[in-house]
Scaffold this motif. Structure first.
Motif: not given
Length: 378
Positions: A177, A207, A317-318, A320-321, A325, A341, A349, A352-353, A356
């Motif tokens: 992450r 994205r 891409h990270e 977006r994650s 968060y 998203m 979802t 992605y969350l 972290h």
């Protein structure tokens, strides 16, 4: 055997003659027996003449007759050609997905295109995959072989799917992450156009491909209108009208003041206009793959990732994650994040969350203390 129907782009051509390349400018002849292709240049008349002569010559040597009599030994190259002409157009793939599929089909054809279909055993396919591919590449080429064999079954060319029985190796993503500290470190080394792309992705949770597609004309009536390329088929979830706020307005103003005339929010002065023109893009447009590479190079200018294996370092891409968060940390509901998203389920979802930080599960331990007291013997 009834000749198979030709695709629109190959109508009017001699049997076994096909177009290929940019704008179907070039011609190639496919040997009716071996499935091997031979380039015929770009002159249509010459290619047609050569194809007529070859068809006549090969017919004299009974290759076409043998193909009918020995049809059960039709090779993989023949199947791939039919797959591309009859099935691939029905999938309505995006340009990038279609290019990737054609690349993998081409690789398989080069490697084992001459192999007869009845020789495609489970062991043969398994050995081919194990010896030639690893990781995600293994999974993707296995997938294309599974699709080819399924198509062959529907056409009566095969009775079973040997590729489907092979081991479906699950690829575990090792990518780490991206933290806010790392984001700021990369940001300080980034060019202005890359900073705009990073901020847009962090705030809107879009994205890389969607960020690159954004144009100034998509901003009107106090909103930024986004059509997410990966989720168009899901209907409303793919079409976003993001209300503008001071932070987004700052990014938009910054893009307008770049000094470069461009229709795109994320843009740069290209050193070469030719390549972009060939892709039907404005010469200032930033392609998704270029954005990813630029982020990677900028990321590695910092000292934060030297001890991390390159395959594990966070990619664009990270962002977006990380953005999702940060929204969650500020108290926004998952439904709010999911809508941005473009996800159709909370499960996606959560992918992605998660990762972290450690998520502590709140619980109680209320066992009555009196149960622990020793009772006197009765």
């Amino acid at each position: 055997m009834t000749p198979r129907k030709r695709s629109h782009k190959n109508k009017g051509l001699e049997p076994n003659l096909y177009t290929y390349g940019a704008n179907n400018k070039y011609y190639r002849y496919r040997h009716p027996r071996t499935g091997k292709y031979f380039p015929m240049g770009s002159d249509r008349a010459k290619a047609q003449t050569a194809a007529r002569l070859l068809n006549s010559r090969l017919a004299e040597h009974n290759f076409l007759v043998e193909r009918v009599v020995d049809d059960h030994r039709t090779n993989l190259a023949f199947l791939i050609e039919r797959f591309k002409e009859e099935y691939l157009p029905l999938r309505n793939l995006k340009a990038r997905s279609r290019d990737n599929t054609l690349y993998r089909l081409g690789r398989v054809e080069r490697d084992i295109g001459g192999r007869a279909l009845d020789e495609l055993t489970v062991q043969f396919v398994a050995d081919y995959l194990d010896l030639n591919f690893k990781g995600d590449s293994y999974r993707q080429h296995r997938s294309i072989l599974v699709q080819l064999c399924r198509f062959a079954i529907t056409k009566g060319l095969m009775d079973n799917n040997p590729a489907e029985v092979t081991l479906n190796k699950q690829v575990q993503k090792k990518r780490r992450r991206l933290t806010l500290k790392q984001y700021h470190a990369i940001y300080t080394h980034a060019e202005p156009w890359l900073r705009n792309a990073m901020d847009l992705s962090l705030i809107t949770l879009q994205r890389a491909g969607d960020v690159c597609k954004l144009k100034f004309e998509d901003i009107h009536d106090g909103k930024m209108f986004v059509i997410q390329e990966k989720t168009e088929k899901h209907g409303e979830s793919a079409y976003l009208a993001i209300t503008l706020n001071p932070l987004l307005n700052t990014i938009i103003d910054r893009a307008k003041q770049s000094g470069i005339h461009s229709p795109h929010l994320v843009h740069r002065e290209s050193l070469s206009r030719t390549n972009q023109t060939k892709r039907n893009q404005h010469h200032t447009a930033v392609r998704r793959d270029f954005l990813s590479r630029a982020f990677t190079k900028t990321r590695d200018k910092t000292s934060l990732f030297k001890s991390i294996d390159p395959s594990e370092r966070p990619t664009f891409h990270e962002i977006r994650s990380l953005g999702g968060y940060l929204y969650e940390q500020q108290g926004f509901e998952k439904s709010y994040i999911r809508k941005l998203m473009g996800h159709t389920s909370e499960k996606m979802t959560n992918v992605y969350l998660d990762g972290h930080e450690n998520r502590w599960t709140e619980c109680n331990a209320d066992l009555p203390i009196q149960l622990l007291k020793v009772k006197p013997d009765e």
